[in-house]
Design an enzyme around this catalytic site. Structure first.
Site, PDB file in Angstrom:
ATOM      1  N   ASP A 181     -11.943   5.282   6.201  1.00 35.24           N
ATOM      2  CA  ASP A 181     -12.216   6.067   4.891  1.00 35.24           C
ATOM      3  C   ASP A 181     -13.749   6.471   5.782  1.00 35.24           C
ATOM      4  O   ASP A 181     -13.599   7.651   4.657  1.00 35.24           O
ATOM      5  CB  ASP A 181     -12.147   5.362   4.106  1.00 35.24           C
ATOM      6  CG  ASP A 181     -11.223   5.167   3.516  1.00 35.24           C
ATOM      7  OD1 ASP A 181     -10.389   5.610   3.340  1.00 35.24           O
ATOM      8  OD2 ASP A 181     -10.909   3.721   2.705  1.00 35.24           O
ATOM      9  N   LEU A 233      -7.565   7.746  16.620  1.00 34.19           N
ATOM     10  CA  LEU A 233      -6.901   6.395  17.480  1.00 34.19           C
ATOM     11  C   LEU A 233      -7.603   5.057  17.527  1.00 34.19           C
ATOM     12  O   LEU A 233      -7.793   5.236  18.735  1.00 34.19           O
ATOM     13  CB  LEU A 233      -6.965   7.602  18.537  1.00 34.19           C
ATOM     14  CG  LEU A 233      -6.429   8.845  18.790  1.00 34.19           C
ATOM     15  CD1 LEU A 233      -6.135   9.435  19.999  1.00 34.19           C
ATOM     16  CD2 LEU A 233      -5.358   8.631  18.576  1.00 34.19           C
ATOM     17  N   SER A 261       1.698 -23.496  -6.789  1.00 37.81           N
ATOM     18  CA  SER A 261       0.708 -22.830  -6.746  1.00 37.81           C
ATOM     19  C   SER A 261       0.011 -23.461  -6.199  1.00 37.81           C
ATOM     20  O   SER A 261       0.339 -24.668  -5.406  1.00 37.81           O
ATOM     21  CB  SER A 261       0.082 -23.542  -8.039  1.00 37.81           C
ATOM     22  OG  SER A 261      -1.133 -23.588  -8.688  1.00 37.81           O
TER      23      SER A 261
END
Length: 310
Positions: free
Chosen positions: A242, A209, A22
């Protein structure tokens, strides 16, 4: 989340067969995302009236409000009765090692969405199929072909998951095919196609690219290389592709050339790159037009000015 230590320092070499750890993190940032939502957000900022289609959970209410406030129509979004909205949870340590999990959740229900009612209600002229539940992506591509809908194929992150046969099914008949340079190579490898084969299947191939811009190849083999808008900062590359897709499609929808479309795509992409988060950027018409002119010349800027909202 950020862990102010090193994950590797917490590993016991003799006990790796059963790990129970944890980490107390010192930072938590929650950001909006998702390929379709990122693209729709950018199209909304550009005044294009996008309609978002996908599957979410009841926890989507705040996100819906944000998207609608930025011009995105969310009528095509299915709300699950059982699952939360998909999310990516990542913890990074001080050495930039990462432990991450992706929860698909409601996204798997996207495979049950029929496009016809959405297309009919909103007079859709192009369907963009972005990374989603793989079965949903294939179903949407099949429906577009069967019903004669114009569509753009953007398999990107799901290329690793899709088989060669599924990729061919996802791409065949698309008016536009989007991929970055690595994804383009992976697509060819997995499908067994060569570049000529792809030209016989799609209308226009757009390969981004990175800092080198984009390459556009039409069905006749005409090749166009468009340089990127120079960056002034590099804050976060997430969602840059996007942004490019949104700018490109906004210009195409406005009747501009493929060259201008790639240039506008690059302008939006660099706006995303220069902030942390995929939807934290803003667009100022005057500054954007000036920056566009500096990158591509005043004549190009004059042509694109009508697409940049005041």
């Amino acid at each position: 989340m950020h862990f102010p230590g090193r994950f590797t320092d917490q590993l016991v070499s003799d006990s790796l067969q059963q790990v129970s750890l944890s980490f107390l993190v010192d930072d938590l940032v929650v950001r909006r995302g998702g390929a379709a939502a990122n693209i729709a957000f950018a199209l909304g900022v550009l005044g294009r009236d996008p309609v978002l289609v996908g599957a979410v959970g009841e926890d989507f209410a705040d996100y819906r409000s944000w998207l609608e406030r930025h011009g995105v129509n969310c009528d095509g979004v299915h709300v699950s009765e059982y699952a939360h909205t998909a999310r990516f949870v990542c913890t990074t340590d001080q050495a930039f090692n990462q432990i991450a999990s992706f929860y698909a959740g409601a996204m798997t229900e996207a495979r049950n969405i029929e496009l016809a009612p959405v297309v009919a209600e909103h007079d859709i002229d192009l369907v963009l199929i972005s990374p989603n539940d793989p079965k949903a992506m294939l179903r949407h591509a099949d429906e577009c072909r069967q019903r004669g809908y114009r569509f753009a194929s953007d398999p990107s992150q799901q290329l690793a998951r899709l088989s060669g046969e599924e990729i061919r099914r996802m791409v065949s008949g698309a008016d536009y095919l989007f991929a970055n340079h690595y994804e383009w190579g992976l697509l060819l490898q997995k499908t067994g196609w060569n570049e000529d084969d792809v030209r016989g299947e799609v209308g226009v191939r757009i390969t981004t690219l990175g800092a080198d811009g984009a390459e556009i190849v039409d069905r006749d083999g005409q090749r166009l290389e468009v340089p990127a808008v120079p960056e002034v900062a590099r804050a976060d590359p997430t969602g840059v592709g996007d942004g490019f897709r949104a700018g490109f499609l906004a210009a195409v929808q406005s009747g501009l050339s493929l060259e201008r479309a790639a240039q506008l795509g690059s302008l939006i992409a660099v706006h995303v790159l220069e902030v942390t988060g995929t939807q934290e950027w803003t667009l100022d018409h005057g500054r954007a037009a000036k920056r566009f002119a500096e990158a591509y010349g005043q004549d190009a800027a004059d042509e694109i000015a009508a697409v940049l909202p005041l």
